[in-house]
Design an enzyme around this catalytic site. Structure first.
Site, mmCIF file in Angstrom:
data_model
loop_
_atom_site.group_PDB
_atom_site.id
_atom_site.type_symbol
_atom_site.label_atom_id
_atom_site.label_comp_id
_atom_site.label_asym_id
_atom_site.label_seq_id
_atom_site.Cartn_x
_atom_site.Cartn_y
_atom_site.Cartn_z
ATOM 1 N N ASP B 41 38.556 37.038 38.422
ATOM 2 C CA ASP B 41 40.094 36.943 38.207
ATOM 3 C C ASP B 41 40.122 35.461 39.012
ATOM 4 O OD1 ASP B 41 42.468 36.983 38.298
ATOM 5 O OD2 ASP B 41 42.834 38.565 40.017
ATOM 6 N N ASP B 134 43.634 34.129 32.735
ATOM 7 C CA ASP B 134 42.861 34.070 34.075
ATOM 8 C C ASP B 134 41.980 34.975 34.398
ATOM 9 O OD1 ASP B 134 45.194 35.627 34.535
ATOM 10 O OD2 ASP B 134 45.563 34.625 36.501
ATOM 11 N N GLU B 135 41.881 36.296 33.798
ATOM 12 C CA GLU B 135 40.984 37.055 34.054
ATOM 13 C C GLU B 135 40.176 37.864 32.916
ATOM 14 O OE1 GLU B 135 42.793 40.596 35.802
ATOM 15 O OE2 GLU B 135 44.812 39.998 35.205
#
Lengths: 372, 417
Positions: B41, B134-135
């Protein structure tokens, strides 16, 4: 109110009533059938506020009166009674109960006051005519498959019944379409129908009407106004609001210059379409028709599930043509053909295709192709 | 106990500092080199990209989000110290942190950064399941011999490369399933590395809130609370049958999660379930022409994304938020799936007209659901709308123009409303 009635007669009347009442509704009285006994007649009336059906039958009336009971429950009871039974229905007014007796069975149903029952406002009909049941049956049976279910185009949710210039003069015409296929059925114009306004008969009404049309010898009294339509036999009167909307100008949609002619045995064709479509698992199954020199090749190619091909001997003399259709639409259209061969008239793979039975122009169908 | 230095990637046995470089960023855990499911993350991803691309922002609190009326989409850690959180209304965020620099989101830059991170992850394993830009989950099972290094070391190297090569930091959660890996990545943020081993799974969960379970939101929590379930320990006291009797199929999942069991695979091709786009207005809007323009632009964005993914949808969804925040959604199933902006727009517009609502609205959204491959879409024409084929042709042509000369090379007049 108290009367006795034969089970079969009662079952038909209550059956008609319970199919009109809306299964899910929030107004309790609309789930009920209004029973009115007077003289030697009993009438059963049901409504969903758009359609009203009244079935008047003969019965031995002991005490005139009226009440309302849940239509579905009464129908279930009568359905389960033995054939040929004599059924006695009675209510004692004040208690809010109606009893149903047949042989050794005894039922009590809760009633609602008859004053609460909404009776459809009567209306002035601008046109009244009579038509044989088989004529109306053909008009609606052959068109109803094309009725749209899409609520956004509510004006397509019914059959457009109107007066038009047909092949052999003025005609009573029914048209239905959902934008993918269209059915246009003509019948000779009955006397008195010339001034009839065009009306869109809702899908549900078409379904209810069908129950009036089984008797080949019956004459149906049809009354039409701008807002309502009524179909009546001596016993049953079906009154319905019509769809408040403008039916699109369908005449632009019906191709007139399609020159490529295919003639095929409708039943053979339908079976072949059905067979090849089996391999496709998609929701809209596309069938490709390849035509060349009296040969029709039907094929389905579903990359995930399989492929199928079948050849039919047909009459086709034009240039080679490949065109795709939704299998379901082809089947529905082909199943309308019952006497002669199916005649398809094509233009190109992207244009609407016309289908009729032999050279009979009183029933034509249009279907939109699909990219394949 | 096996240990790893996250700065110089040296592997050693327990110690508070790295024996090689002497630095203290050491992760030690009995199962460190046995666990293979990870969740990566990024730390304050949007804000981090902004700070990287504009060094002037480095030491300032940065909030990424839209306008005074919008919400915070990401706040950097400097802003978070002041209490700013994601999804917080912008005016509230600015009350808490008036000197914050508010930056409008630059979707393209984030997608670009996300692709670069993805490329680094692909060096490790093909089993990557992105959850957002983003993860992502990574399954590193069986990569030990390929890379000659255990997953923990590969992951430490991954975040190190992200910092060195991309200027972006991330946190790693390492465990034995997706549920725990995702919990772990949140334990040590930012620049974190947390491990939940098999042995400690139950103890780790015991006193934590069941709200941590994905899919258990406010209402879910309330329903569980009515059953006396607040923590995982509470949940563990229930028999499986009782949970299933009370919560249906969810009950089965809860029973397993209570024990830290999660058998979902890290699947690289998680099917797309919907494609949608929405916008919160700077000021509430009730002007029908303006709304129409928004509906069109969103239909076009949804269509662009569907076309880019080779997907189409059978159901068009319209979402409206009234001035009093009450949400209204309407959906309509089409006769056949579509990916064309024209069809999406027309359906969304019809849905809008049918609501009979005149506004004002603060948010409007358009989406497609019931997603199918584009090969099943837009196959048949409409008898009653012969112009539809022409409009679709025009849309194909303008797509070609936009692909060549840029997204704004050709626009509908409607888009300018």
């Amino acid at each position: 109110m108290k009367f006795s009635i034969e089970r079969g007669t009662l079952l038909r009347a209550v059956g008609q009533a319970q199919s009109v009442v809306e299964r899910r509704n929030t107004i309790p009285i609309l789930a009920n059938v209004l029973i009115e006994a007077e003289g030697d007649k009993v009438s059963f009336r049901a409504t969903d506020l758009d359609i009203e059906v009244v079935d008047k039958v003969t019965a031995q009336v002991e005490r005139p009166g009226a009440t309302t009971v849940p239509a579905v429950t009464l129908h279930e009871i009568v359905r389960k009674l033995p054939d040929g039974a004599l059924v006695e229905l009675a209510d004692d007014g004040a208690a809010g109960r109606m009893t149903v007796r047949a042989g050794r069975s005894h039922f009590t149903l809760a009633t609602l006051p008859k004053e609460d029952f909404p009776v459809m406002a009567s209306s002035e009909y601008s046109s009244n005519f009579s038509a044989p049941a088989p004529v109306l049956r053909r008009l609606f049976d052959k068109s109803k498959f094309a009725i749209s279910t899409e609520e956004t185009r509510y004006y397509l949710n019914g059959v457009y019944m109107h007066v038009a210039d047909g092949e052999g003069g003025r005609a009573l015409r029914c048209v239905a379409t959902d934008g993918h296929r269209l059915a246009r059925i003509d019948a000779p114009l009955p006397e008195g129908a010339e001034t009839m306004p065009g009306v869109i008969v809702p899908r549900k009404t078409v379904g209810e009407l069908r129950k009036l049309l089984d008797d080949d010898d019956a004459q149906i009294a049809v009354s039409v106004s701008e807002t309502k339509v009524r179909f009546a036999t001596p016993e049953i009167t079906l009154t319905s609001k019509v769809i408040d909307g403008t039916f699109p100008d369908y005449s632009r949609v019906i191709p007139t210059a399609n020159a490529r002619r295919l003639e095929v045995d409708a039943a053979e064709f339908a079976q072949a379409v059905d067979r090849v479509a089996t391999v496709s698992s998609e929701r809209s199954r596309a069938v490709k028709l390849a035509l060349e020199d009296d040969r029709l090749t039907l094929s389905v190619n579903a990359p995930d599930s399989g492929a199928a091909e079948e050849e039919l001997a047909v009459a086709y003399g034009d240039e080679r043509l490949e065109i795709g259709f939704n299998a379901k639409y082809l089947l529905e259209i082909a199943s309308q053909v019952d006497r002669e061969n199916a005649v398809f008239l094509f233009n190109s793979a992207g244009d609407p295709t016309l289908m009729r039975e032999g050279n009979d122009a009183s029933a034509v169908y249009v279907v939109m192709p699909m990219r394949v | 106990m096996p240990a790893l230095c996250r700065d110089c990637l040296t592997v050693f046995q327990t110690g508070r500092r790295c024996p090689a470089c002497g630095r203290p960023r050491v992760i030690a855990h009995p199962e460190l080199f046995e666990l293979t499911i990870a969740h990566m993350d990024c730390d304050a991803f949007y804000a981090a990209v902004e700070k990287r691309d504009n060094p002037e922002l480095r030491d300032k609190p940065v909030i990424v989000g839209g306008g005074r009326r919008g919400v915070v989409s990401t706040a950097c850690y400097l802003a978070r110290i002041r209490g700013v959180r994601s999804a917080m209304p912008m005016f509230k965020a600015l009350d808490l942190c008036p000197e914050a620099v508010v930056v409008k989101p630059r979707g393209g830059a984030y997608a670009e950064a996300s692709r670069a991170i993805r490329a680094l992850m692909e060096d490790l394993t093909p089993a990557i399941e992105p959850l957002a830009l983003d993860e992502a989950f990574l399954d590193l099972t069986g990569t030990m011999r390929l890379h000659g290094a255990p997953p923990a070391l590969l992951l430490a190297r991954l975040v190190k490369r992200m910092e060195e090569e991309l200027g972006l930091s991330g946190s790693i959660g390492l465990s034995h399933n997706k549920f725990l890996a995702k919990l772990a990545s949140d334990l040590d943020k930012p620049r974190g590395f947390a491990v939940i081993g098999r042995a400690e799974t139950e103890d780790f969960l015991a006193d934590r809130s069941v709200g941590l379970i994905w899919g258990v939101g406010q209402t879910g929590r309330a329903a569980l609370e009515r059953a006396g379930i607040r923590t995982f320990a509470d949940l563990r006291r229930w028999q499986k049958q009782d949970l299933m009797a009370r919560f249906g199929s969810t009950g089965d999942r809860l029973w397993h999660l209570a024990r830290g069991q999660d058998s979902r695979r890290v699947s690289p091709n998680a099917p797309v379930k919907s494609i949608s786009n929405e916008t919160t207005f700077a000021e509430d809007i009730s002007d029908p022409d303006l709304l129409d323009g928004h509906i069109w632009r969103m239909a076009e964005k949804v269509s662009d994304r569907a076309k880019a993914k080779g997907r189409a949808g059978r159901v068009v969804v319209l979402k409206l938020k009234r001035a009093d925040h009450r949400l209204l959604t309407r959906r309509h199933a089409l006769a056949e799936p579509t990916q064309f902006a024209d069809r999406i727009y027309r359906e969304a517009r019809a849905l809008f007209d049918q609501t009979g609502e005149t506004g004002p609205f603060r948010l409007i959204g358009v989406g497609l659901s019931d997603i199918v491959p584009a090969t099943q879409a837009d196959l048949s024409g409409d008898l009653l709308d012969p112009q539809a084929a022409v409009r679709v042709g025009a849309e194909r042509a303008s797509d070609t123009i936009r692909a060549r000369f840029g997204a704004r090379a050709i626009l509908k007049g409607r888009a300018l409303r």
